[in-house]
Design a protein around this motif. Structure first.
Motif: not given
Lengths: 258, 361
Positions: B4-6, B77-81, B100-105
């Motif tokens: 994930l890219i945040e 989610c890398e922000s909140c788990g 939190n917006p995330v992008v699946m690299k």
């Protein structure tokens, strides 16, 4: 009370007299003028009675004049003047028709006046002329003049019928037009609700250079000519042509030979 | 297994989203803005990180393997788990817990990496306003539809598209006629001259779009065309922040037939428009040879709005660049028949009155 009744009676009598004189001012004028004496007295009476009945029915004069010659006048001018000068024609518009048969040059002429101009179209007068001519040529005057009365009766009856407002027909035509209009409008309103439509073409993506035309050939192959008849001479429909008589009155009518 | 890219703010580490009005990434917390280029530098560090292997939770091990086979994937989610559920094709989404917006690299790299992206120009507010406007002026739309209609979902999504550059070599033949008429005597003569017309030429197309997503209805996507490609940007995942995105699941080869059919029709129509000066033109035959260039893989911006009314679902779409808004609406049958009866009676009465008037003259 008695005075009132006398006044009322006098007014009613005067009114009746005026009405009677307006609609039948020419009651004493003969409707059959047989100067050639081709009809028997009995035939004349019967025809007079028949034309008089028609006159009452349609409130116009139907006159037949049989003579030898029209003199220096054309048959049409003679018929017009005879009708005008002798005071034929009912109502203010002098409604009526006169049939003139002149034996010297075998002329058969019709002259119409007032509302009879529209009641008899040119083609209808031509039809009457063609119907009567062979009978007159054979000397069958009584039969021909009966046919004239029959045709007058029929044509005026048809004309009056055609002039009656056809409310039912107008309603049906209106209904058909209304249905079409309502359907088109309804489809337009429904179309406003549909916006998801497939693109069948790619016109938006043609390059600015557009079309580069390499071949442009227009080769003549063949020619075809068709023809269609514009009008039929046998048609009995159409309008009425008019002319002005020496007295300045407008007349319709036509003239031919039997 | 995906990474994930945040996008985090360089100043406060807050979440960055792409602001379509500013055409920049904006921090939701401190308001700082970054262009995509500026963010590249920041991304370097992120991309250089060793991809962290995705690890399933115990519950996932038990329940998700079967669903995965159906194309459902979950991420952490890398922000909140929190657990983010996505489809196999999901390329960008947001965490349902912290937003939190995330992008699946993984869905945007290698062959799946788009060449271009057309950034959103219009935001959610514009989409909502467009929906409201879409209801206006529609005579047969049920009056209560706009008031009772509930907006269930609104999402800005980057739809995967293949853009085809197509060159056509077209030959078409037509039968054309010209007529002249004249009268002679009682007859009207009409002469009809027939010509064999041939046209050939090249018509080239740039960027005929075909959506590469099975989820998206092709007709719906075609209805919001065209897009203005002059605003295309080289792909940068930063543009996806705050929006949803899918990777393509319809291969370019599968889109060819649709694209060719559209190009052929336009090519023949272009030739037809050069046949002028005739009273009638009838197409006879046409041959269209098509040359394809390798299509470009792009992400184009679309707002999708889901509404419901009386148990029925309605889907609307808006071009995220031009604002073109489409979506079929229900018909109020009672109003339809009321208008029908009104128009019928009005016209019936008017026609009957006019006819009576004309005939009495």
């Amino acid at each position: 009370m008695k005075k009132y009744l006398i006044v009322l009676f006098t007014v009613a009598a005067l009114f009746s007299a005026i009405m009677f004189s307006a609609s039948a001012a020419n009651e004493n004028l003969p409707l059959i003028i047989d100067e050639e004496d081709v009809l028997t007295d009995e035939q004349e009476l019967k025809l007079e009675s028949r034309l008089s009945e028609l006159g009452e029915k349609y409130n116009m004069d139907f006159v037949v004049l049989i003579n030898t010659s029209t003199g220096e006048k054309t048959p049409t001018a003679f018929a017009d003047d005879y009708f005008d000068d002798n005071g034929y024609g009912r109502n203010d518009t002098r409604d009526g028709i006169i049939l003139l048969l002149s034996s010297e040059k075998k002329d058969i002429t019709t002259s119409t006046s007032g509302s009879a101009i529209n009641s008899f179209s040119d083609s209808e007068l031509e039809y009457i002329e063609q119907l009567l001519s062979p009978q007159i040529a054979r000397g069958e005057y009584y039969s021909a003049l009966n046919s004239f009365a029959d045709e007058c009766d029929k044509h005026i009856s048809d004309y009056l019928e055609s002039q009656k407002p056809k409310y039912f027909l107008y309603g049906v035509i209106g209904l058909c037009v209304g249905l079409l209009f309502a359907w088109i409008k309804g489809s337009k309103y429904k179309g406003e609700l549909v916006s998801v439509v497939a693109k069948g073409n790619a016109d938006d993506y043609i390059t600015p250079a557009g079309l580069t035309l390499a071949v442009k050939e227009d080769v003549f192959a063949f020619s075809d000519v068709s023809k269609a008849l514009i009008s039929s001479s046998s048609s009995r429909s159409g309008g009425s042509s008019t002319h002005v008589s020496s007295s300045g009155r407008t007349h319709g009518g036509r003239s031919g030979h039997y | 297994m995906d990474e994930l890219i945040e996008y985090k703010c360089a100043k406060c580490a807050g979440t960055l989203i792409f602001d379509s009005n500013l055409q920049k990434l904006r921090c939701e917390y401190c308001g700082s803005t970054f262009t995509a280029e500026e963010l590249k530098e920041l991304q370097k560090e992120l991309f250089q990180k060793k991809p962290k292997d995705y690890e399933r939770t115990e519950s996932e091990k038990r329940f998700w393997s079967e669903q995965e086979a159906k194309g459902i994937f979950s991420y952490v989610c890398e922000s909140c788990g929190g657990e983010i559920i996505g489809e196999e094709t999901t390329a960008a989404t947001s965490c349902p817990f912290c937003g939190n917006p995330v992008v699946m690299k993984g869905n945007l790299s290698g062959e799946l990496r788009p060449q271009f992206v057309l950034p959103f120009k219009l935001d959610k507010k514009a989409a909502k306003a467009a929906l409201k406007k879409h209801f206006q002026g529609k005579k047969l739309l049920p009056k209560v539809f706009s008031s009772e209609n509930h907006l269930d979902e609104i999402k800005g999504i980057y739809v995967p598209y293949w853009l085809f550059d197509v060159d056509t070599d077209t030959t078409a033949s037509f039968k054309a006629t010209n007529s002249s008429s004249w009268t002679s005597g009682d007859y009207r003569y009409t002469e009809t001259k027939t010509y064999n017309v041939t046209r050939a030429g090249n018509v080239d197309f740039l960027g005929i779009p075909a959506d590469g997503s099975k989820k998206m209805d092709d007709t719906l996507m075609e209805s919001i065309e065209p897009f203005d490609y002059s605003a295309l940007e080289k792909f940068n995942a930063a543009y996806l922040a705050g929006f949803l995105a899918d990777k393509y699941d319809v291969a370019k080869e599968e889109c060819k037939d649709r694209v060719e059919a559209r190009a052929k029709r336009s090519a023949v129509d272009a030739l037809r428009r050069t046949v002028t000066g005739y009273s009638s033109v009838t197409p006879q035959d046409s041959t269209v040879n098509i040359k394809h260039k390798d299509p470009k893989y792009c992400l184009l911006p679309v707002w999708l709005l889901h509404t419901s009314w009386q148990g029925e679902h309605y889907l609307f779409a808006m071009n995220g660049q031009t604002g073109k808004f489409v979506g079929d609406l229900p018909v109020d049958k009672r109003r339809y028949w009321a208008y029908f009866a009104r128009n019928l009676l009005l016209v019936d009465g008017a026609v009957a009155a006019v006819l009576s008037l004309i005939m009495s003259m």
